[in-house]
Design an enzyme around this catalytic site. Structure first.
Site, short mmCIF file in Angstrom:
data_model
loop_
_atom_site.label_atom_id
_atom_site.label_comp_id
_atom_site.label_asym_id
_atom_site.label_seq_id
_atom_site.Cartn_x
_atom_site.Cartn_y
_atom_site.Cartn_z
N ARG A 83 0.84 -1.20 0.00
CA ARG A 83 0.00 0.00 0.00
C ARG A 83 0.88 1.25 0.00
NH1 ARG A 83 -3.22 2.78 4.71
NH2 ARG A 83 -4.34 4.34 3.50
N HIS A 127 -3.57 10.82 0.93
CA HIS A 127 -3.05 10.57 2.28
C HIS A 127 -2.50 11.91 2.79
CE1 HIS A 127 -1.68 7.13 5.06
NE2 HIS A 127 -1.42 8.23 5.72
N GLU A 172 -8.28 8.06 6.25
CA GLU A 172 -8.63 8.65 7.54
C GLU A 172 -9.15 10.09 7.46
OE1 GLU A 172 -5.35 8.22 10.25
OE2 GLU A 172 -5.60 6.06 10.38
N ASN A 298 -8.27 1.26 9.65
CA ASN A 298 -6.99 1.42 10.33
C ASN A 298 -7.25 1.30 11.82
OD1 ASN A 298 -5.91 1.99 7.85
ND2 ASN A 298 -5.44 4.14 8.27
N TYR A 300 -5.51 1.25 15.61
CA TYR A 300 -4.35 1.42 16.49
C TYR A 300 -4.69 1.23 17.96
CZ TYR A 300 -1.70 3.01 12.48
OH TYR A 300 -1.06 3.06 11.27
N GLU A 360 -4.16 -0.49 8.00
CA GLU A 360 -3.03 -0.08 8.85
C GLU A 360 -3.21 -0.67 10.24
OE1 GLU A 360 -2.15 4.15 9.19
OE2 GLU A 360 -2.55 4.44 7.05
C1 FCB Z 1 -2.32 6.85 10.93
C2 FCB Z 1 -1.89 7.44 9.61
C3 FCB Z 1 -0.52 7.02 9.17
C4 FCB Z 1 0.46 6.93 10.32
C5 FCB Z 1 -0.13 6.14 11.46
C6 FCB Z 1 0.79 5.97 12.64
O1 FCB Z 1 -3.26 7.68 11.52
O2 FCB Z 1 -2.78 7.04 8.59
O3 FCB Z 1 -0.09 7.91 8.18
O4 FCB Z 1 0.86 8.18 10.70
O5 FCB Z 1 -1.32 6.73 11.90
#
Ligand code: FCB
Length: 450
Positions: A83, A127, A172, A298, A300, A360
């Site tokens: 990607r 992006h 995002e 994505n 996290y 992600e």
């Molecule tokens: C996400 C972003 C990516 C990177 C990660 C850690 O929010 O999409 O570009 O910065 O966090």
């Protein structure tokens, strides 16, 4: 499978996509080369105090010149998908109009390089690096930027659409709009909620309009959008905290998912936004709900919220609170593999997308390159293994995840944190541009090659 034991690749479907994820501004560098125009991130970096280490993206990982070596590294890991994102101002330095052929030629080479190495190109069109010229005309607050995005999309997909068969319109929107136009911590540094909500609406609208342009220029392509989504818990069982959870979820998750899945903007969130709600024209919501082939997620970290009657954190009247005593990454983000299961099962229950791509997932920690040239990143390795185990659990209960992209191949420019946060499977020594696979990257390679 126990929650803490890493799965094996064979436990996933044979056609599962295994990838790494990157973005243009964060790795390419060559900020002023070959006719590239200025982006909002170039401008933001030049403003004192915006980036924690005072750095910028002018050189970054020098991927613009070192891409063959970087693609070799990805191939060495054994990924079958890659990607990347396209820098709009590299293609259209003034946002629209005159085309910079050198920019298009770069992505031609990059895409061919992926295909030669057996990696499926997954292109993100936006992006976050908007041409600065368009920002001067209002950026995403202006509806004209939607038209400009379509012209850019048309140009890029005409050129690459014969070879790129997976397209992500936006990465995002919450970050590019809320952090960029309201919280003031990302480019362009705006501080108005109303602007941010208008920007969000235009980003979603541009997504919906782009889907048909992409389908026209790239026959058989799969198209989707990538959202940053979070499982959210309330700090207590109190009625007030439970209501805060619902309000926060409205802006964080449902604001994007609801219109994309044909339900329009959530009524409760609209009411709370009041005068900050976006101006929406007839037909916009139908356009935003244009069917797509996959939802990019994505993931996290999870969030916990409590009631904030003072509204000092905005009209959702919810404040983030830290769950005490939990494991955290170097960023302070809570580590929660179970949060991934909760998030995916919720998306599936409430929206039932045809397919989900985990576009992600990754973590940052303080990495040390030893004199022997190793990076023993045990925490990142454990994060990766436990999130893959969680992904597998979610798939076992029926969530249609079709691919996983680790963030990121390389350490890179982490936005307002500059180069202080390392997310790579490979360590980058910025002085020499030497790449070194960390223990996590070596493990991902063994996992993929077993
Ligand atoms: C996400 C972003 C990516 C990177 C990660 C850690 O929010 O999409 O570009 O910065 O966090």
């Amino acid at each position: 499978m126990s929650a803490n034991i890493a799965p094996t690749r064979k436990q996933f479907p044979a056609d599962f996509l295994w990838g790494v994820s990157t973005s243009s501004f964060q790795i390419e560098g060559a900020g002023r080369e070959d006719g590239k125009g200025e982006s909002i991130w170039d401008r933001f970096c030049s403003e004192p105090g915006r980036i924690r280490d005072g750095s910028n993206g002018l050189v970054a990982c020098d991927h613009y010149h070192r891409w063959p070596q970087d693609l070799d590294l990805a191939k060495q890991l054994g990924v079958n998908a890659y990607r990347f994102s396209i820098a709009w101002p590299r293609i259209l330095p003034r946002g629209r109009g005159a085309v910079n052929e050198a920019g298009l030629a770069f992505y031609d080479r990059l895409v061919d390089g992926m295909l030669e190495r057996g990696m499926d190109p997954w292109a993100t069109l936006y992006h976050w690096d908007l041409p600065q010229v368009l920002q001067a005309q209002g950026g995403w607050i202006s509806r004209d930027t939607v038209t400009a995005f379509l012209e850019y999309t048309d140009l890029v997909t005409r050129r690459l659409g014969d070879r790129v068969k997976h397209w992500i319109t936006h990465n995002e929107p919450w970050c590019s709009c809320i952090m960029g136009y309201w919280e003031g911590v990302h480019a362009p540094g705006g501080t108005s909620l109303a602007d941010a909500m208008q920007a969000c609406h235009h980003v979603l609208l541009s997504h919906g309009q782009a889907v048909s342009v992409i389908r026209k220029n790239s026959p058989d392509a799969q198209v989707g959008i990538t959202l940053s989504l979070h499982p959210i818990a309330a700090a207590s069982d109190s009625v007030a905290d439970q209501a805060a959870l619902k309000r926060h979820d409205g802006l964080r998750n449902r604001w994007f998912l609801d219109p994309l899945f044909g339900r329009g903007y959530p009524e409760d969130t609209l009411a709370l936004l009041g005068a900050a709600a976006p101006r929406v024209q007839p037909g916009d919501l139908d356009t935003i709900a244009t069917p797509t082939d996959f939802l990019g997620v994505n993931y996290y970290f999870p969030e916990m919220v409590a009631d904030d009657p003072s509204a000092s954190h905005g009209p959702m009247r919810a404040k983030l609170v830290d769950r005490p005593g939990v494991e955290r990454t170097g960023f302070g983000w809570e580590v929660s593999p179970q949060g991934l299961v909760d998030l995916l099962t919720r998306i599936q229950r409430d929206y039932a997308p045809a397919a989900i791509q985990l576009t992600e997932n990754g973590s940052t920690f303080e990495d040390v390159l030893t004199p022997e040239g190793r990076v023993h990143d045990a925490q990142r390795l454990s994060y990766l293994q436990r999130h893959l185990a969680a992904l597998h659990r979610a798939m076992e209960v029926g969530v249609p995840v079709k691919g996983y992209f680790a963030w990121s191949l390389l350490d890179n420019f982490e936005w307002a944190e500059g180069y202080l946060r390392r997310f790579g499977l490979a360590y980058v020594d910025y002085a020499t541009q030497q790449r070194t696979l960390k223990d996590s990257g070596l493990w991902y390679g063994r996992f993929l090659n077993e």
